[in-house]
Design a protein around this motif. Structure first.
Motif, PDB file in Angstrom:
ATOM      1  N   SER A 194      -4.262   0.323  -1.617  1.00 13.16           N
ATOM      2  CA  SER A 194      -4.661   0.855  -0.312  1.00 13.16           C
ATOM      3  C   SER A 194      -3.448   1.365   0.445  1.00 13.16           C
ATOM      4  O   SER A 194      -2.311   1.104   0.085  1.00 13.16           O
ATOM      5  N   LYS A 249      -1.829   1.349   4.428  1.00 16.70           N
ATOM      6  CA  LYS A 249      -1.894   0.511   5.628  1.00 16.70           C
ATOM      7  C   LYS A 249      -1.651   1.390   6.847  1.00 16.70           C
ATOM      8  O   LYS A 249      -0.664   2.126   6.902  1.00 16.70           O
ATOM      9  N   ASN A 271      -0.150   2.364  -1.417  1.00 16.44           N
ATOM     10  CA  ASN A 271       1.110   1.623  -1.314  1.00 16.44           C
ATOM     11  C   ASN A 271       2.070   2.230  -0.286  1.00 16.44           C
ATOM     12  O   ASN A 271       3.273   2.121  -0.422  1.00 16.44           O
ATOM     13  N   TYR A 325      -6.630  -1.148   6.636  1.00 17.02           N
ATOM     14  CA  TYR A 325      -6.340  -0.790   5.251  1.00 17.02           C
ATOM     15  C   TYR A 325      -7.381   0.229   4.794  1.00 17.02           C
ATOM     16  O   TYR A 325      -8.577  -0.004   4.935  1.00 17.02           O
ATOM     17  N   HIS A 355       0.147  -2.034  -3.823  1.00 19.30           N
ATOM     18  CA  HIS A 355      -1.177  -2.077  -3.222  1.00 19.30           C
ATOM     19  C   HIS A 355      -1.908  -0.770  -3.479  1.00 19.30           C
ATOM     20  O   HIS A 355      -1.326   0.301  -3.400  1.00 19.30           O
TER      21      HIS A 355
END
Length: 173
Positions: free
Chosen positions: A21, A23, A134, A98, A19
């Motif tokens: 982004s 989290k 990530n 995110y 990812h």
């Protein structure tokens, strides 16, 4: 009629996605004297361009992902459905957020000691780490009668195990 028949299988190719982004999740715990009335993340990059650099193997290093200029800062409201009482066990607050990598921002935490007498406290917590793509960040906020404790846990954020699919060409008529 033309007919094409090929019964060979296409080789399995594992695809592992990372990812772009980060989290953010928040849990809160503490003295039952208090009620959380507001919790938001201030000025995080919600939209913008993300720069991903690929290595020679075709993969990218998620820690090297950067948000380029032109990102639009926004606030994220974690507590979206009323007040939340505190307990000794850490409880997740709202949904996760995110964010684009590279943000350094702050939380604004508002809590009430005595709702009847409207004794409300607001605390800003400045974050110093650079969020990496990530990764998932779990922030646990502990409000006691004396102090507010703030701890962060960072973990790699990998998607679930990739699924392999066998694809076989069939008769095309």
């Amino acid at each position: 009629k033309q007919r094409y028949v090929n019964t060979s299988k296409i080789a399995k190719v594992p695809v592992v996605l990372k990812h772009a982004s980060a989290k953010i999740t928040v849990k809160i715990k503490g003295s039952t004297l208090y009620t959380l009335t507001d919790l938001k993340l201030n000025g995080y990059n919600k939209t913008g361009n993300v720069k991903v650099t690929y290595g020679t193997s075709g993969n990218y290093d998620a820690t090297a992902v950067e948000t380029e200029s032109g990102a639009t800062p926004a606030d994220f409201q974690f507590l979206s459905s009323g007040n939340q009482g505190l307990t000794a066990e850490a409880v997740a607050v709202g949904t996760e957020c995110y964010v684009l990598p590279g943000n350094q921002t702050s939380f604004t935490l508002t809590f009430t000691q005595d709702a009847a007498n409207d004794i409300t406290f607001t605390k800003n917590i400045t974050l110093s780490e650079k969020w990496e793509a990530n990764h998932q960040y779990l922030y646990t906020i502990n409000i006691t009668a004396d102090e507010i404790y703030f701890t962060a846990t960072v973990e790699a954020w990998e998607p679930e195990t990739p699924t392999s699919i066998d694809k076989t060409n069939t008769d095309l008529v």
